[in-house]
Design an enzyme around this catalytic site. Structure first.
Site, PDB file in Angstrom:
ATOM      1  N   ARG A 147     -17.012   6.018   8.459  1.00 47.45           N
ATOM      2  CA  ARG A 147     -16.659   4.737   9.084  1.00 47.45           C
ATOM      3  C   ARG A 147     -16.943   4.778  10.587  1.00 47.45           C
ATOM      4  O   ARG A 147     -16.099   5.226  11.385  1.00 47.45           O
ATOM      5  CB  ARG A 147     -15.190   4.407   8.842  1.00 47.45           C
ATOM      6  N   SER A 183       0.826  -1.211   0.000  1.00 45.17           N
ATOM      7  CA  SER A 183       0.000   0.000   0.000  1.00 45.17           C
ATOM      8  C   SER A 183       0.859   1.259   0.000  1.00 45.17           C
ATOM      9  O   SER A 183       1.898   1.311   0.652  1.00 45.17           O
ATOM     10  CB  SER A 183      -0.883  -0.008   1.253  1.00 45.17           C
ATOM     11  N   HIS A 226     -13.431  -2.554  -1.879  1.00 46.10           N
ATOM     12  CA  HIS A 226     -12.560  -2.161  -0.769  1.00 46.10           C
ATOM     13  C   HIS A 226     -13.016  -2.851   0.532  1.00 46.10           C
ATOM     14  O   HIS A 226     -12.928  -2.284   1.616  1.00 46.10           O
ATOM     15  CB  HIS A 226     -12.592  -0.638  -0.605  1.00 46.10           C
ATOM     16  N   TYR A 275      -2.178   5.200  -4.098  1.00 48.25           N
ATOM     17  CA  TYR A 275      -3.201   6.207  -3.834  1.00 48.25           C
ATOM     18  C   TYR A 275      -2.680   7.429  -4.570  1.00 48.25           C
ATOM     19  O   TYR A 275      -1.684   8.024  -4.169  1.00 48.25           O
ATOM     20  CB  TYR A 275      -3.345   6.477  -2.336  1.00 48.25           C
ATOM     21  N   THR A 280      -5.716   2.600  -7.026  1.00 46.81           N
ATOM     22  CA  THR A 280      -6.993   2.444  -6.319  1.00 46.81           C
ATOM     23  C   THR A 280      -7.924   3.602  -6.656  1.00 46.81           C
ATOM     24  O   THR A 280      -7.580   4.772  -6.470  1.00 46.81           O
ATOM     25  CB  THR A 280      -6.738   2.341  -4.801  1.00 46.81           C
ATOM     26  N   LYS A 332      -7.917  -0.697  -9.416  1.00 49.83           N
ATOM     27  CA  LYS A 332      -8.537  -1.428  -8.295  1.00 49.83           C
ATOM     28  C   LYS A 332      -9.801  -0.702  -7.835  1.00 49.83           C
ATOM     29  O   LYS A 332      -9.752   0.496  -7.533  1.00 49.83           O
ATOM     30  CB  LYS A 332      -7.542  -1.521  -7.136  1.00 49.83           C
TER      31      LYS A 332
HETATM   32  C1  FNR Z   1      -7.641  -1.953   3.024  1.00 45.81           C
HETATM   33  N1  FNR Z   1      -7.684  -1.840   1.640  1.00 45.81           N
HETATM   34  C2  FNR Z   1      -6.790  -1.015   0.995  1.00 45.81           C
HETATM   35  N2  FNR Z   1      -6.798  -0.927  -0.364  1.00 45.81           N
HETATM   36  C3  FNR Z   1      -5.903  -0.160  -1.014  1.00 45.81           C
HETATM   37  O1  FNR Z   1      -5.933  -0.096  -2.237  1.00 45.81           O
HETATM   38  N3  FNR Z   1      -4.956   0.536  -0.298  1.00 45.81           N
HETATM   39  C4  FNR Z   1      -4.882   0.488   1.060  1.00 45.81           C
HETATM   40  O2  FNR Z   1      -4.029   1.118   1.681  1.00 45.81           O
HETATM   41  C5  FNR Z   1      -5.851  -0.281   1.740  1.00 45.81           C
HETATM   42  N4  FNR Z   1      -5.850  -0.329   3.094  1.00 45.81           N
HETATM   43  C6  FNR Z   1      -6.716  -1.177   3.756  1.00 45.81           C
HETATM   44  C7  FNR Z   1      -6.665  -1.267   5.147  1.00 45.81           C
HETATM   45  C8  FNR Z   1      -7.480  -2.168   5.799  1.00 45.81           C
HETATM   46  C9  FNR Z   1      -7.381  -2.302   7.285  1.00 45.81           C
HETATM   47  C10 FNR Z   1      -8.378  -2.987   5.062  1.00 45.81           C
HETATM   48  C11 FNR Z   1      -9.241  -4.015   5.741  1.00 45.81           C
HETATM   49  C12 FNR Z   1      -8.454  -2.862   3.701  1.00 45.81           C
HETATM   50  C13 FNR Z   1      -8.612  -2.674   0.840  1.00 45.81           C
HETATM   51  C14 FNR Z   1      -7.976  -4.020   0.512  1.00 45.81           C
HETATM   52  O3  FNR Z   1      -6.958  -3.883  -0.443  1.00 45.81           O
HETATM   53  C15 FNR Z   1      -9.026  -4.981  -0.055  1.00 45.81           C
HETATM   54  O4  FNR Z   1      -9.706  -4.390  -1.122  1.00 45.81           O
HETATM   55  C16 FNR Z   1     -10.029  -5.404   1.024  1.00 45.81           C
HETATM   56  O5  FNR Z   1      -9.354  -5.743   2.214  1.00 45.81           O
HETATM   57  C17 FNR Z   1     -10.867  -6.580   0.558  1.00 45.81           C
HETATM   58  O6  FNR Z   1     -11.875  -6.870   1.475  1.00 45.81           O
HETATM   59  P1  FNR Z   1     -11.746  -8.089   2.528  1.00 45.81           P
HETATM   60  O7  FNR Z   1     -11.709  -9.351   1.754  1.00 45.81           O
HETATM   61  O8  FNR Z   1     -10.500  -7.872   3.325  1.00 45.81           O
HETATM   62  O9  FNR Z   1     -12.959  -7.963   3.388  1.00 45.81           O
END
Ligand code: FNR
Length: 395
Positions: A193, A134, A290, A158, A184, A266
């Site tokens: 949230r 990330s 996400h 990002y 993303t 994404k």
């Molecule tokens: C994320 N996700 C995420 N995506 C991204 O593109 N950059 C990021 O920095 C983050 N950070 C992040 C932090 C946390 C705590 C979570 C739970 C998720 C989204 C991540 O890449 C992914 O899309 C999701 O986690 C998918 O959902 P599930 O399967 O974890 O529920």
């Protein structure tokens, strides 16, 4: 470990390793049922970090929709098809992978474990699984790259408002061996949230999850004083440039021009956006909401997957995340047309519970369960899976 060795991995054998260790009285520290991880993590880790990882947008409706979208599909196993030899390997974004799995980009991992992203990256590399780092990591991208060794790594962007910082990130990522760029698209603003709001918990405001920015020469050039002399000013600078809700499809040409490797968008959920991605010269999309953390009320990711796969045709690699918890979820996503899946929250719970070893357990358990599901359903390779392997429970 060479690619060939990865391709020949016997993922299902993990269960015999566990049973054999049991002969000496040892039982695993981590559960075999990965759906239990969230509850275990909630007992052992602080409420701020757990709320941040487990929490979603709004009432959590879309996070639940991700689960029900996968649960609505049911596998119809086929019999007597010789499944002794199986090969889970897959070609994804220019890399031959031992299994169709990568670790999703997840920011601020130091809130879950002091070893943070390098521990997760080492775990991924040990099993040939790509690590998607990330932008909002708590460790600079170069350090995470070193932890990956020769493991496949991809960088999630990002997309900052500041052009020079964007270019600097791309340069650094390329120099550190990240071979694909994941952009993303669903987080131009942080969503509403409740779990974080109720605890007033946002690590970035304390300078956690900002490591790539604070170590960046282009970012530092915009500060009057070094980061360590005025943290508040650095955080403010970060907040102001972190994302840019003004971006449109035309802006992708800039990234295409400055990144030579594959670019993956994404957060694509609509078939028309997949077509636009292909028209813009992108190489892939991740069907993702996400993890239900952005638009509460949005479509469950697995419900969006078939439409995007059909729109993408052979013009884009379609990856999938949001709701993947078990080996049968991986099976279903691939049968619906995904080339590979990204695993999100479960590996971060594994990190929180047992550091690198915890992440390794989660990877091995997921792939063992997937391998067994594949075999017991009558298939020997991900490429054999089609929608014919599934039926809708609610048809
Ligand atoms: C994320 N996700 C995420 N995506 C991204 O593109 N950059 C990021 O920095 C983050 N950070 C992040 C932090 C946390 C705590 C979570 C739970 C998720 C989204 C991540 O890449 C992914 O899309 C999701 O986690 C998918 O959902 P599930 O399967 O974890 O529920």
């Amino acid at each position: 470990m060479g690619e060939q060795a990865h391709a020949e991995r016997d993922w299902a054998a993990f269960q015999y390793e566990i049973y054999l260790n049991g002969m000496t009285g040892a039982v695993p520290r981590m559960p075999a049922d990965l759906t239990r991880l969230e509850e275990l993590a909630a007992h052992r880790l602080g409420p701020g970090p757990v709320g941040y990882v487990a929490g979603s947008a709004g009432s959590g409706r879309t996070e639940r929709a991700n689960r029900s979208a996968l649960d609505r599909w049911q596998i119809v196993p086929r019999m007597l098809r010789d499944v002794r030899r199986r090969d889970l390997s897959a070609d994804v974004l220019g890399s031959r992978l031992p299994a169709p799995l990568a670790l999703a980009p997840i920011g601020v991992q130091s809130i879950m474990h002091p070893d943070a992203e390098p521990a997760a990256a080492r775990a991924a590399a040990a099993h040939g699984v790509p690590f998607v780092l990330s932008s909002a990591s708590s460790t600079p991208m170069e350090e995470v790259a070193a932890a990956c060794g020769d493991g496949v790594r991809w960088f999630q962007l990002y997309w900052p408002k500041d052009r020079e910082v964007t270019l600097s990130f791309l340069r650094r990522a390329r120099a550190a061996g990240y071979s694909a760029l994941f952009v993303t698209l669903d987080t131009w603003l942080l969503s509403w949230r409740p779990r974080d709001l109720d605890q007033a918990y946002l690590p970035f405001l304390r300078g956690v999850g900002t490591a790539n920015y604070f170590t960046d020469p282009a970012f530092q050039a915009g500060l009057a004083k070094p980061v360590h002399e005025d943290l508040d000013a650095a955080v403010l600078h970060f907040v102001q440039m972190f994302t840019d809700p003004g971006k449109t499809w035309d802006d992708l040409a800039f990234l295409r021009e400055h990144w030579e490797g594959p670019i993956v968008l994404k957060g694509v959920l609509h078939p028309d956006d997949a077509r636009r991605a292909a028209d813009a010269g992108m190489d892939g999309v991740v069907v993702s909401n996400h993890g239900g953390r952005q638009v509460n009320g949005a479509i469950g990711a697995a419900d969006a997957l078939p439409g995007v796969v059909d729109a993408a045709g052979d013009r884009l690699a379609v990856l999938f995340d949001s709701g993947v918890r078990t080996g049968d979820d991986v099976f279903k996503a691939l049968a619906l047309g995904a080339r590979a899946v990204l695993l999100g929250r479960p590996y971060v719970y594994g990190l929180g519970l047992d550091g690198q070893a915890g992440v390794e357990h989660v990877i091995r358990a997921l792939l063992a369960e997937f391998d067994l599901t594949l075999a017991l359903s009558g298939y020997t390779a991900p490429g054999e899976l089609t929608r014919d392997a599934l039926v809708r429970a609610d048809r």
